[in-house]
Write a protein that holds these residues in place. Structure first.
Motif, PDB file in Angstrom:
ATOM      1  N   LEU A  11       0.752  -1.073   0.189  1.00  0.00           N
ATOM      2  CA  LEU A  11       0.050  -0.069   0.259  1.00  0.00           C
ATOM      3  C   LEU A  11       0.803   1.268  -0.014  1.00  0.00           C
ATOM      4  N   ASP A  12       0.719   2.129  -0.913  1.00  0.00           N
ATOM      5  CA  ASP A  12       1.495   3.295  -0.880  1.00  0.00           C
ATOM      6  C   ASP A  12       0.637   4.340   0.107  1.00  0.00           C
ATOM      7  N   CYS A  13       1.543   5.258   0.706  1.00  0.00           N
ATOM      8  CA  CYS A  13       0.959   6.077   1.812  1.00  0.00           C
ATOM      9  C   CYS A  13       2.015   7.032   2.070  1.00  0.00           C
ATOM     10  N   ALA A  14       1.638   8.280   2.651  1.00  0.00           N
ATOM     11  CA  ALA A  14       2.564   9.288   2.830  1.00  0.00           C
ATOM     12  C   ALA A  14       3.609   9.150   4.045  1.00  0.00           C
ATOM     13  N   GLU A  15       2.979   8.216   5.040  1.00  0.00           N
ATOM     14  CA  GLU A  15       3.712   7.952   6.305  1.00  0.00           C
ATOM     15  C   GLU A  15       3.704   6.520   6.468  1.00  0.00           C
ATOM     16  N   PRO A  16       4.546   5.727   5.854  1.00  0.00           N
ATOM     17  CA  PRO A  16       4.401   4.212   6.162  1.00  0.00           C
ATOM     18  C   PRO A  16       4.844   3.803   7.480  1.00  0.00           C
ATOM     19  N   GLU A  17       5.659   4.519   8.156  1.00  0.00           N
ATOM     20  CA  GLU A  17       5.943   4.045   9.647  1.00  0.00           C
ATOM     21  C   GLU A  17       4.561   4.030  10.574  1.00  0.00           C
ATOM     22  N   LYS A  18       3.956   5.260  10.498  1.00  0.00           N
ATOM     23  CA  LYS A  18       2.351   5.476  11.239  1.00  0.00           C
ATOM     24  C   LYS A  18       1.558   4.301  10.642  1.00  0.00           C
ATOM     25  N   LEU A  19       1.271   4.076   9.320  1.00  0.00           N
ATOM     26  CA  LEU A  19       0.348   3.264   9.011  1.00  0.00           C
ATOM     27  C   LEU A  19       0.685   1.678   9.264  1.00  0.00           C
TER      28      LEU A  19
END
Length: 130
Positions: A11-19
């Motif tokens: 999944l692409d996202c702006a903040e991978p650590e948080k997700l």
């Protein structure tokens, strides 16, 4: 030997650590790899999910007017209400509920970055209608 082995859902996202934290808690998963642009987690049952940094990521527009999800994750659970409480406590949000009288109960959610996923009691038996 197989030409193609099972991979990982990304999944692409702006903040991978948080997700990744959301999915680690939801799936009781462990982090198996991480770098500046990607975090991968693995659940106890072997399911692997990677979160990849995309600084221009925007939340998916679901539900879309034509009622097409395109792609979503699906998780099988025993207790829909308990898992829903967990999702909300982790920052996810309910999107839609299935027909409560249906033998195949399911509910739709979005993770904190807006990716859609479904909880259900069993495997699907028919194509999604409407």
């Amino acid at each position: 030997m197989a030409l193609v082995n099972a991979g990982v859902v990304v999944l692409d996202c702006a903040e991978p650590e948080k997700l990744a934290e959301f999915y680690k808690e939801l799936l009781e998963a462990e982090e198996v790899a991480a770098n500046a642009n990607r975090v991968e987690v693995r659940a106890a049952d072997g399911f692997r999910l990677a979160l990849r940094r995309d600084v221009n990521a925007t939340a998916p527009s679901w539900p879309r007017p034509e009622n097409s999800l395109q792609v979503h994750l699906e998780f099988v659970v025993e207790d829909l209400d308990a898992v829903e409480r967990r999702i909300v406590s982790l920052g996810g949000r309910p999107m839609e509920a299935g027909d409560a009288g249906s033998p195949l109960q399911e509910r739709g959610y979005a993770d904190p970055a807006g990716h859609s996923f479904t909880l259900r009691h069993g495997a699907p038996t028919a194509p999604k209608q409407g």
